[in-house]
Design a protein around this motif. Structure first.
Motif, PDB file in Angstrom:
ATOM      1  N   ARG A  97       0.950  -1.280   0.004  1.00  0.00           N
ATOM      2  CA  ARG A  97      -0.040  -0.038   0.012  1.00  0.00           C
ATOM      3  C   ARG A  97       0.788   1.239  -0.036  1.00  0.00           C
ATOM      4  NH1 ARG A  97      -1.747   4.196   2.247  1.00  0.00           N
ATOM      5  NH2 ARG A  97      -0.772   4.152   4.078  1.00  0.00           N
ATOM      6  N   CYS A  98       1.867   1.055   0.871  1.00  0.00           N
ATOM      7  CA  CYS A  98       2.861   2.497   0.935  1.00  0.00           C
ATOM      8  C   CYS A  98       4.090   2.037   0.897  1.00  0.00           C
ATOM      9  CB  CYS A  98       2.482   3.341   2.101  1.00  0.00           C
ATOM     10  SG  CYS A  98       2.995   4.817   2.094  1.00  0.00           S
ATOM     11  N   LYS A  99       4.920   2.506  -0.305  1.00  0.00           N
ATOM     12  CA  LYS A  99       6.317   2.120  -0.333  1.00  0.00           C
ATOM     13  C   LYS A  99       7.359   3.436  -0.852  1.00  0.00           C
ATOM     14  CE  LYS A  99       9.735  -1.058  -0.831  1.00  0.00           C
ATOM     15  NZ  LYS A  99       9.841  -1.834   0.209  1.00  0.00           N
ATOM     16  N   GLN A 100       8.356   3.407  -0.344  1.00  0.00           N
ATOM     17  CA  GLN A 100       9.258   4.546  -0.674  1.00  0.00           C
ATOM     18  C   GLN A 100      10.398   3.934  -1.535  1.00  0.00           C
ATOM     19  OE1 GLN A 100      11.535   6.754   2.266  1.00  0.00           O
ATOM     20  NE2 GLN A 100      10.139   8.345   1.605  1.00  0.00           N
ATOM     21  N   VAL A 149      15.874  10.727  -7.280  1.00  0.00           N
ATOM     22  CA  VAL A 149      14.732  11.154  -6.575  1.00  0.00           C
ATOM     23  C   VAL A 149      14.400  10.077  -5.484  1.00  0.00           C
ATOM     24  CG1 VAL A 149      13.501  12.265  -8.655  1.00  0.00           C
ATOM     25  CG2 VAL A 149      13.195   9.823  -8.310  1.00  0.00           C
ATOM     26  N   GLU A 150      13.745  10.432  -4.254  1.00  0.00           N
ATOM     27  CA  GLU A 150      12.979   9.616  -3.598  1.00  0.00           C
ATOM     28  C   GLU A 150      11.512   9.510  -3.874  1.00  0.00           C
ATOM     29  OE1 GLU A 150      14.100   9.645   0.917  1.00  0.00           O
ATOM     30  OE2 GLU A 150      12.270  10.932   0.984  1.00  0.00           O
ATOM     31  N   VAL A 151      10.874   8.536  -3.924  1.00  0.00           N
ATOM     32  CA  VAL A 151       9.382   8.351  -4.359  1.00  0.00           C
ATOM     33  C   VAL A 151       8.487   7.733  -3.348  1.00  0.00           C
ATOM     34  CG1 VAL A 151       7.864   7.810  -6.232  1.00  0.00           C
ATOM     35  CG2 VAL A 151       9.982   8.545  -6.700  1.00  0.00           C
ATOM     36  N   THR A 152       7.388   8.155  -3.334  1.00  0.00           N
ATOM     37  CA  THR A 152       6.571   7.476  -2.320  1.00  0.00           C
ATOM     38  C   THR A 152       5.252   7.264  -2.904  1.00  0.00           C
ATOM     39  OG1 THR A 152       7.457   8.592  -0.491  1.00  0.00           O
ATOM     40  CG2 THR A 152       5.431   7.540   0.083  1.00  0.00           C
ATOM     41  N   GLY A 153       4.668   5.988  -3.035  1.00  0.00           N
ATOM     42  CA  GLY A 153       3.375   5.806  -3.415  1.00  0.00           C
ATOM     43  C   GLY A 153       3.040   4.204  -3.242  1.00  0.00           C
ATOM     44  N   SER A 154       1.793   3.879  -3.807  1.00  0.00           N
ATOM     45  CA  SER A 154       1.729   2.499  -3.667  1.00  0.00           C
ATOM     46  C   SER A 154       2.319   1.479  -4.912  1.00  0.00           C
ATOM     47  CB  SER A 154      -0.009   2.575  -3.997  1.00  0.00           C
ATOM     48  OG  SER A 154      -0.938   3.107  -2.992  1.00  0.00           O
ATOM     49  N   LEU A 155       2.757   0.336  -4.103  1.00  0.00           N
ATOM     50  CA  LEU A 155       3.507  -0.448  -5.343  1.00  0.00           C
ATOM     51  C   LEU A 155       2.588  -1.436  -5.589  1.00  0.00           C
ATOM     52  CD1 LEU A 155       6.021  -1.563  -6.461  1.00  0.00           C
ATOM     53  CD2 LEU A 155       6.511  -2.914  -4.432  1.00  0.00           C
TER      54      LEU A 155
END
Length: 183
Positions: free
Chosen positions: A75-78, A155-161
């Motif tokens: 659900r939430c991955k960086q 970049v550092e990216v956060t979102g759903s995998l």
């Protein structure tokens, strides 16, 4: 009964059965689509938050076009890496190719390697003008404020995998946050 009357009745029966079959087929297709949407929504809703230093914006799922095609992995991955390419999509999203930093390779699958140049796909939603009429109202009333990086940016990216059920590759979709970092 005359032969003309029998032919009319036979024709009416054929039309009735054909129409009934088509309606039944449509009901089954809609039911299947509704089940997929329901399962996707349940996966999104039941995903647990952990004690991480980052969070994902669940309300973004309200603006994802055809979200039922996405299979939740996390659900939430960086993730971190370098932007290798970008492409606008007709649904208003922008696709980025992210060459992951060392140690994150397990997030890639065979399709990422063969179809996406060994990169993870990032898909911030509702960034550009929607040009495909079939997208409907997915982006109406929503303005995405995510940072748009340039090719070559770290970049550092956060979102759903998720796994894209149509294409088969893994991606961060929707993207909650992109931060350009120095490496």
């Amino acid at each position: 009964m005359s032969s003309k009357t029998l032919k009319k009745q036979s024709c009416r029966k054929q039309i009735f059965y054909t129409t009934t079959f088509m309606l039944l087929y449509m009901v089954i297709a809609l039911h299947s689509k509704a089940q997929i949407i329901s399962q996707t929504n349940a996966a999104i809703d039941s995903a647990k938050l952990t004690d991480k230093e980052y969070t994902c914006e669940d309300s973004l799922w309200n603006h994802v076009f055809m979200k039922y095609r996405l299979r939740m992995i996390e659900r939430c991955k960086q993730v971190t890496g370098v932007i290798m390419g970008t492409k606008k999509s007709g649904d208003g999203d922008v696709h980025f190719l992210l060459k992951l930093d060392a140690g994150q390779e397990k997030l890639l699958n065979t399709k990422n390697i063969t179809k996406q140049e060994g990169c993870l796909v990032l898909e911030p939603i509702c960034i550009t003008k929607v040009v495909n009429f079939f997208v409907g109202k997915a982006c109406v009333g929503y303005v995405n404020k995510v940072t748009i990086p340039k090719v070559g940016d770290h970049v550092e990216v956060t979102g759903s995998l998720v796994r894209d059920g149509v294409h088969g590759w893994n991606e961060i979709h929707p993207v909650t946050k992109i931060t350009v970092t120095a490496k």
